[in-house]
Write an enzyme that holds these catalytic residues in place. Sequence first.
Site, PDB file in Angstrom:
ATOM      1  CB  ALA A  70      -0.941  -0.001   1.193  1.00  0.00           C
ATOM      2  CD  GLN A 180      -4.680  -0.247   9.709  1.00  0.00           C
ATOM      3  OE1 GLN A 180      -5.449  -1.088  10.155  1.00  0.00           O
ATOM      4  NE2 GLN A 180      -3.372  -0.419   9.707  1.00  0.00           N
ATOM      5  CB  THR A 238       7.149 -10.580 -13.295  1.00  0.00           C
ATOM      6  OG1 THR A 238       7.912 -10.373 -14.489  1.00  0.00           O
ATOM      7  CG2 THR A 238       6.379 -11.887 -13.388  1.00  0.00           C
ATOM      8  CB  CYS A 328       4.810   3.443  10.701  1.00  0.00           C
ATOM      9  SG  CYS A 328       4.091   2.067   9.831  1.00  0.00           S
TER      10      CYS A 328
HETATM   11  N1  PLP Z   1      -1.695   3.125   5.058  1.00  0.00           N
HETATM   12  C1  PLP Z   1      -2.094   2.787   6.291  1.00  0.00           C
HETATM   13  C2  PLP Z   1      -3.253   3.497   6.909  1.00  0.00           C
HETATM   14  C3  PLP Z   1      -1.419   1.784   6.998  1.00  0.00           C
HETATM   15  O1  PLP Z   1      -1.825   1.463   8.234  1.00  0.00           O
HETATM   16  C4  PLP Z   1      -0.318   1.148   6.388  1.00  0.00           C
HETATM   17  C5  PLP Z   1       0.462   0.146   7.125  1.00  0.00           C
HETATM   18  O2  PLP Z   1       0.629   0.228   8.325  1.00  0.00           O
HETATM   19  C6  PLP Z   1       0.052   1.533   5.090  1.00  0.00           C
HETATM   20  C7  PLP Z   1      -0.657   2.527   4.460  1.00  0.00           C
HETATM   21  C8  PLP Z   1       1.200   0.909   4.379  1.00  0.00           C
HETATM   22  O3  PLP Z   1       0.891  -0.407   3.960  1.00  0.00           O
HETATM   23  P1  PLP Z   1       2.028  -1.389   3.485  1.00  0.00           P
HETATM   24  O4  PLP Z   1       2.638  -1.978   4.711  1.00  0.00           O
HETATM   25  O5  PLP Z   1       1.313  -2.417   2.632  1.00  0.00           O
HETATM   26  O6  PLP Z   1       2.999  -0.603   2.691  1.00  0.00           O
END
Ligand code: PLP
Length: 383
Positions: A70, A180, A238, A328
């Site tokens: 994401a 989320q 890929t 994070c």
């Molecule tokens: N967006 C939100 C709200 C998230 O909680 C997260 C992951 O903690 C991400 C984006 C990023 O996702 P990914 O770990 O797949 O890069």
Amino acid sequence: MEIYLDNCATTKVCDEGIAAAAAAMKTTYGNPSSLHPKGVEAEALLTETRKRLARLLHCAPEELYFTGSATESNNLSLFGAVGAYPRNGKTVVSSAVEHPSVENALKQLEKRGYRVKRVFPRKDGLFYPEDFLSQLTPDTVLLTIMLVNNEVGTVLPVAETITRAKKNFPKLLCHVDAVQGFSKIPFDLRKIPADLVSISGHKIYAPKGIGALFIRKGVRLAPLLFGGGQEKGVRPGTESVPLIAAFNEALKLIEENGNQYLEHYRACNQYLRERLQEVPEVIINSPVQCAPHVLNISVPLSGQKGTAQIFLEALGKKGIYISGGSACSKGELSHVLSAYGFSKERIRYALRISFSKDTTFEELDIFAETLKEEILRLKAVIK
Ligand code: PLP
């Protein structure tokens, strides 16, 4: 004993997903772009997964693109949108509580000359459409809002904001980081005129390293990568068939049991809120209207200079895994909790508990009891 209550950070991959990934490596190992039967077989897995995700999001399968995370979907949306529509404006509107994969991309855009306007929650901890709408001008190229905040679980008013924003500014591009919120609160793209939506596999019982991006038909993005033309050239490289096969199984579980999972998250949330009422030191940070799978609390121990880390370590030693604020934002004072206007002490001592489809009340009892014991122990040490 292991009690995993950090499901906003990541979830355990479902058994069906592990089996499907293994089968995709052993048997369906062709390159989905190859024209021989091995390739066609792999391509069929991608098509099946795209169709399943499309049913869940209520969009067309052709509007879905696989990415590596994401984080990538968010970056591709933000840079891709401003890159494809350079004449639409130089301003971006967002919230002050976005995930770093949006917030740090916004900071990059600022360095490149874009103006970014960030909307804060009101005193009640909630966001209101008017606060986003009043920031929009004809110069706004992009509105990017998360569906559910990853630290507190706040649900942002995405549907109403985007619907009204599009009425006032039809050319405005709207992106939703739905990581989320997907499968945790209702989300229907027939009712939300978003142009771009990011999804992550590993928050919903699929492995890490697989994401998806919805791009509404007719919307263009400037790609970040250039390569072999996979995913219609929007995201070349890929496709990871094993991860997509596992993602497909996780989506299947949600398709079949999504409502029960939702009920279960709600029950866990309510149960833990009740259990924590017995602990006077605990402040609940998540408003009741939040997404059900996450509960953010603070245990400010006055006189202590420390952080929630002491609880994470103490609980971790006992096999209980939760998060301090957000996984994070290690070591930094959370920009999200700061945006809610909490005191520094409340932010430093914030803990995030997040539930999965497999969380049991017994596990929540053990967590609540252990937290209580640790609070007593720490208070005795302080004296
Ligand atoms: N967006 C939100 C709200 C998230 O909680 C997260 C992951 O903690 C991400 C984006 C990023 O996702 P990914 O770990 O797949 O890069």
